[in-house]
Scaffold this active site. Structure first.
Site: not given
Length: 313
Positions: A205, A257-260
């Protein structure tokens, strides 16, 4: 079932991270991501201004070649957590909705200290950023619709006075702590959990990633269910999951979680630029710790240092 899904996704993302090339050129302004070098620079700024954070090495066999050997990830220990999220989540006096017209319901500031202290309606002071080239780079894309749902509330984060020159929440913490002590019978001890927090660099990411591991008042490790008690229930087992730390062997740790993360940072950069200012990449981790506070609102890591933000001349 959710744990199985998370395990499968974790394995897939591990493969994707291995295949993802190391980001070489800065794309901070363009997309909100970081190169490993920028992550280290932002970490140096955090350590300098907030000495409770320090660089750590972890297991040498798990060291990442794209990071300095002595600066693999950031660590702070014994962060207090005196209340459970269920004690504050539905208290109107302790929540304030930002961007109330947002179709997704706005972003809720779940900070558990006195809202009358302000700190959310002032803009960021001016900051500077050196110009760096921003060519494109390739990366594997495994994001799913589920990721969008898991962290949708992070999207509505707005730059605010939480990045003020003086952290007004400090006074609120003292007041809140005094009120809690006064509410207990004389001589009764308030049992406070503590957490160790880690910030790693996520190669896939291309952003920081926060990890947490908790202990009870006797320094006994918390169970998975106990740690989820200290996470906003909108995020537990979704945005926050139990995963294996990339630098430390042992039991799974809670991870945001680093998705955004990059999307949120890009929005912050654009908001600051619309105001005629520039946001320095060295400020990334300080701002990062501000917006993940909504996920872990009772873990009191964000008042240990008043940050003075540089102004342009």
């Amino acid at each position: 079932m959710q744990s199985v899904i998370n395990s499968v996704k974790g394995t897939a993302l591990g493969v994707a991270e291995y295949l993802t090339p190391i980001l070489k050129e800065s794309k901070f302004k363009e997309t909100g991501v970081l190169t490993p070098e920028e992550f280290v620079a932002a970490g140096e700024h955090l350590v300098h201004h907030c000495p409770t954070w320090q660089w750590a090495v972890g297991d040498v066999d798990r060291a990442k070649s794209y990071l300095p050997k002595d600066k693999q990830f950031l660590l702070t220990r014994n962060v207090p957590c005196s209340r459970r999220c269920k004690q504050i989540e539905y208290c109107d006096e302790l929540e304030q909705i930002i961007e109330i017209d947002d179709p997704e319901g706005g972003w809720v500031d779940t900070h558990h200290y006195d809202p009358s202290l302000g700190g959310i309606d002032e803009k960021v002071t001016e900051m500077s950023l050196e110009e760096t080239p921003q060519p494109s780079s390739s990366r594997v894309d495994l994001d799913t619709d589920e990721d969008d749902e898991e962290a949708a509330d992070m999207e509505a984060f707005e730059v605010s006075g939480m990045l003020d020159e003086q952290d007004k929440y400090t006074e609120g913490i003292e007041k809140s702590t005094k009120e809690m002590r006064d509410s207990f019978p004389e001589g009764e001890i308030i049992h406070t959990r503590t957490y160790d927090l880690h910030i790693t660099y996520d190669k896939y990411y291309q952003t920081p990633r926060l990890w947490l591991f908790g202990y009870d008042e006797n320094r006994k490790p918390l169970s998975v269910d106990q740690m989820y008690e200290d996470v906003s229930q909108d995020h537990a087992r979704k945005t926050v999951t139990m995963e294996i730390h990339p630098h430390i062997p042992g039991p799974p740790m809670a991870s945001v979680h680093p998705c955004r993360h990059a999307e949120v940072m890009k929005k912050i950069i654009e908001t600051v630029m619309e105001g005629g200012r520039e946001l320095g990449v060295h400020m990334y981790l300080i701002i990062f710790l501000k917006f993940v506070q909504s996920v872990i609102p009772t873990i009191e890591y964000d008042y240990t240092q008043n940050f003075m933000l540089p102004t342009s001349t």
